[in-house]
Design a protein around this motif. Structure first.
Motif, PDB file in Angstrom:
ATOM      1  N   ALA A 154      60.519  18.876  11.653  1.00 16.54           N
ATOM      2  CA  ALA A 154      60.983  18.312  10.378  1.00 16.54           C
ATOM      3  C   ALA A 154      61.029  19.380   9.292  1.00 16.54           C
ATOM      4  O   ALA A 154      61.999  19.456   8.523  1.00 16.54           O
ATOM      5  N   GLN A 155      60.007  20.219   9.246  1.00 16.09           N
ATOM      6  CA  GLN A 155      59.959  21.232   8.190  1.00 16.09           C
ATOM      7  C   GLN A 155      60.998  22.330   8.407  1.00 16.09           C
ATOM      8  O   GLN A 155      61.592  22.821   7.446  1.00 16.09           O
ATOM      9  N   VAL A 156      61.221  22.709   9.666  1.00 11.28           N
ATOM     10  CA  VAL A 156      62.246  23.719   9.949  1.00 11.28           C
ATOM     11  C   VAL A 156      63.627  23.191   9.574  1.00 11.28           C
ATOM     12  O   VAL A 156      64.429  23.882   8.937  1.00 11.28           O
ATOM     13  N   TYR A 157      63.913  21.938   9.942  1.00 17.82           N
ATOM     14  CA  TYR A 157      65.210  21.349   9.591  1.00 17.82           C
ATOM     15  C   TYR A 157      65.348  21.194   8.070  1.00 17.82           C
ATOM     16  O   TYR A 157      66.432  21.415   7.512  1.00 17.82           O
ATOM     17  N   SER A 158      64.273  20.789   7.403  1.00 19.48           N
ATOM     18  CA  SER A 158      64.336  20.609   5.957  1.00 19.48           C
ATOM     19  C   SER A 158      64.636  21.922   5.260  1.00 19.48           C
ATOM     20  O   SER A 158      65.446  21.972   4.322  1.00 19.48           O
ATOM     21  N   GLN A 159      64.008  22.985   5.718  1.00 21.95           N
ATOM     22  CA  GLN A 159      64.247  24.291   5.119  1.00 21.95           C
ATOM     23  C   GLN A 159      65.708  24.711   5.290  1.00 21.95           C
ATOM     24  O   GLN A 159      66.284  25.365   4.420  1.00 21.95           O
ATOM     25  N   LYS A 219      68.118  22.670   5.290  1.00 22.10           N
ATOM     26  CA  LYS A 219      68.886  21.612   4.621  1.00 22.10           C
ATOM     27  C   LYS A 219      69.631  20.726   5.616  1.00 22.10           C
ATOM     28  O   LYS A 219      70.688  20.184   5.303  1.00 22.10           O
ATOM     29  N   ARG A 220      69.044  20.579   6.790  1.00 24.52           N
ATOM     30  CA  ARG A 220      69.568  19.634   7.783  1.00 24.52           C
ATOM     31  C   ARG A 220      68.729  18.366   7.655  1.00 24.52           C
ATOM     32  O   ARG A 220      67.851  18.077   8.474  1.00 24.52           O
ATOM     33  N   PHE A 221      68.985  17.640   6.589  1.00 24.11           N
ATOM     34  CA  PHE A 221      68.081  16.570   6.193  1.00 24.11           C
ATOM     35  C   PHE A 221      68.064  15.366   7.132  1.00 24.11           C
ATOM     36  O   PHE A 221      66.991  14.784   7.361  1.00 24.11           O
ATOM     37  N   PRO A 222      69.183  14.921   7.695  1.00 23.71           N
ATOM     38  CA  PRO A 222      69.088  13.785   8.632  1.00 23.71           C
ATOM     39  C   PRO A 222      68.175  14.087   9.817  1.00 23.71           C
ATOM     40  O   PRO A 222      67.360  13.245  10.218  1.00 23.71           O
ATOM     41  N   GLU A 223      68.302  15.309  10.375  1.00 19.87           N
ATOM     42  CA  GLU A 223      67.439  15.693  11.492  1.00 19.87           C
ATOM     43  C   GLU A 223      65.992  15.816  11.036  1.00 19.87           C
ATOM     44  O   GLU A 223      65.064  15.465  11.775  1.00 19.87           O
ATOM     45  N   ALA A 224      65.791  16.321   9.819  1.00 22.38           N
ATOM     46  CA  ALA A 224      64.436  16.458   9.288  1.00 22.38           C
ATOM     47  C   ALA A 224      63.775  15.088   9.128  1.00 22.38           C
ATOM     48  O   ALA A 224      62.604  14.890   9.504  1.00 22.38           O
ATOM     49  N   GLU A 225      64.518  14.132   8.576  1.00 22.78           N
ATOM     50  CA  GLU A 225      63.984  12.779   8.408  1.00 22.78           C
ATOM     51  C   GLU A 225      63.627  12.162   9.752  1.00 22.78           C
ATOM     52  O   GLU A 225      62.557  11.550   9.908  1.00 22.78           O
ATOM     53  N   ALA A 226      64.516  12.328  10.728  1.00 23.87           N
ATOM     54  CA  ALA A 226      64.278  11.728  12.040  1.00 23.87           C
ATOM     55  C   ALA A 226      63.006  12.291  12.673  1.00 23.87           C
ATOM     56  O   ALA A 226      62.197  11.546  13.248  1.00 23.87           O
ATOM     57  N   ALA A 227      62.815  13.594  12.564  1.00 22.47           N
ATOM     58  CA  ALA A 227      61.626  14.216  13.144  1.00 22.47           C
ATOM     59  C   ALA A 227      60.358  13.756  12.426  1.00 22.47           C
ATOM     60  O   ALA A 227      59.333  13.494  13.064  1.00 22.47           O
ATOM     61  N   ALA A 228      60.416  13.651  11.100  1.00 23.86           N
ATOM     62  CA  ALA A 228      59.249  13.188  10.352  1.00 23.86           C
ATOM     63  C   ALA A 228      58.909  11.744  10.711  1.00 23.86           C
ATOM     64  O   ALA A 228      57.729  11.371  10.809  1.00 23.86           O
ATOM     65  N   ARG A 229      59.934  10.928  10.912  1.00 23.01           N
ATOM     66  CA  ARG A 229      59.706   9.533  11.326  1.00 23.01           C
ATOM     67  C   ARG A 229      59.055   9.475  12.712  1.00 23.01           C
ATOM     68  O   ARG A 229      58.192   8.628  12.969  1.00 23.01           O
ATOM     69  N   GLN A 230      59.474  10.360  13.593  1.00 26.97           N
ATOM     70  CA  GLN A 230      58.863  10.390  14.921  1.00 26.97           C
ATOM     71  C   GLN A 230      57.390  10.779  14.827  1.00 26.97           C
ATOM     72  O   GLN A 230      56.542  10.235  15.544  1.00 26.97           O
ATOM     73  N   ALA A 231      57.083  11.726  13.945  1.00 32.58           N
ATOM     74  CA  ALA A 231      55.689  12.110  13.736  1.00 32.58           C
ATOM     75  C   ALA A 231      54.892  10.938  13.181  1.00 32.58           C
ATOM     76  O   ALA A 231      53.746  10.695  13.579  1.00 32.58           O
ATOM     77  N   LEU A 232      55.512  10.186  12.283  1.00 28.28           N
ATOM     78  CA  LEU A 232      54.833   9.037  11.687  1.00 28.28           C
ATOM     79  C   LEU A 232      54.568   7.960  12.745  1.00 28.28           C
ATOM     80  O   LEU A 232      53.497   7.332  12.746  1.00 28.28           O
TER      81      LEU A 232
END
Length: 205
Positions: free
Chosen positions: A60-65, A67-80
């Motif tokens: 999530a953090q690599v994607y966020s950096q 600016k690939r935000f949809p992928e970042a959100e999806a990864a953070a949701r999986q972590a959650l």
């Protein structure tokens, strides 16, 4: 950064089974703009166990950096989804909040930071992030000051939090209160351009 990557390369070669080292190296690769390589290495660590939580957060953090935000959100949701205990949920909510904030989805970001603080009122980073986010937009400034003051109570020597409080006071046109905090922040973190910019705006006024 290049020396950090070289050190991480050497560490991973010596201890290839140490997941934290592999995650660290992938994070450095992401910072260096080697996104595909970083994500590939992180995904190779996934093995359908609770340990995947840390990997998804790194993704999530690599994607966020990048600016690939949809992928970042999806990864953070999986972590959650893998965070079963309340204390495990704090950081995924924080990461989600930062992803939403970077997209200017402020209501969604605020919801995530409030969830962090509801679970742990002593989370200084979340209190500061929420307070600064409000202050920077010039909304609910009294409330923003309270959040940032709470963060500084918990970490009184944090230069970033000093800057946040000074900037909140600046937004309130309380330049007399803003100056000491911004000056201290600029001395403590002299290489931060945002803090120097805040101090410049103050002196301009």
């Amino acid at each position: 950064p290049q020396k950090a990557l070289e050190a991480a390369d050497a560490a991973v070669q010596k201890f290839p089974q140490e997941r934290p080292l592999v995650i660290l190296r992938a994070s450095i690769l992401g910072e260096r703009g080697r996104l595909d390589e970083a994500i590939q290495q992180l995904r190779a660590l996934l093995n359908n166990t609770p340990a995947d939580r840390e990997v998804h957060l790194a993704i999530a953090q690599v994607y966020s950096q990048a600016k690939r935000f949809p992928e970042a959100e999806a990864a953070a949701r999986q972590a959650l989804d893998l965070s079963k205990k309340p204390d495990e949920q704090e950081y995924p909510h924080f990461v989600l909040g930062s992803i939403y904030e970077r997209q200017k989805k402020y209501d969604l970001a605020e919801e995530q930071f409030r969830r962090v603080l509801a679970a742990n009122s002593q989370n200084a980073a979340a209190a500061n992030y929420l307070g600064y986010m409000l202050a920077d937009r010039g909304v609910r400034l009294e409330e923003s000051v309270k959040y940032i003051q709470k963060a500084l109570e918990l970490e009184p020597n944090n230069g970033a939090y000093m800057d946040s409080l000074g900037w909140a006071y600046y937004k309130m046109n309380r330049f007399d209160l803003a100056e000491p905090h911004l000056v201290k922040a600029a001395r403590k973190i002299s290489g931060d351009p945002t803090i120097q910019e805040h101090l410049g705006y103050l002196y301009l006024q």
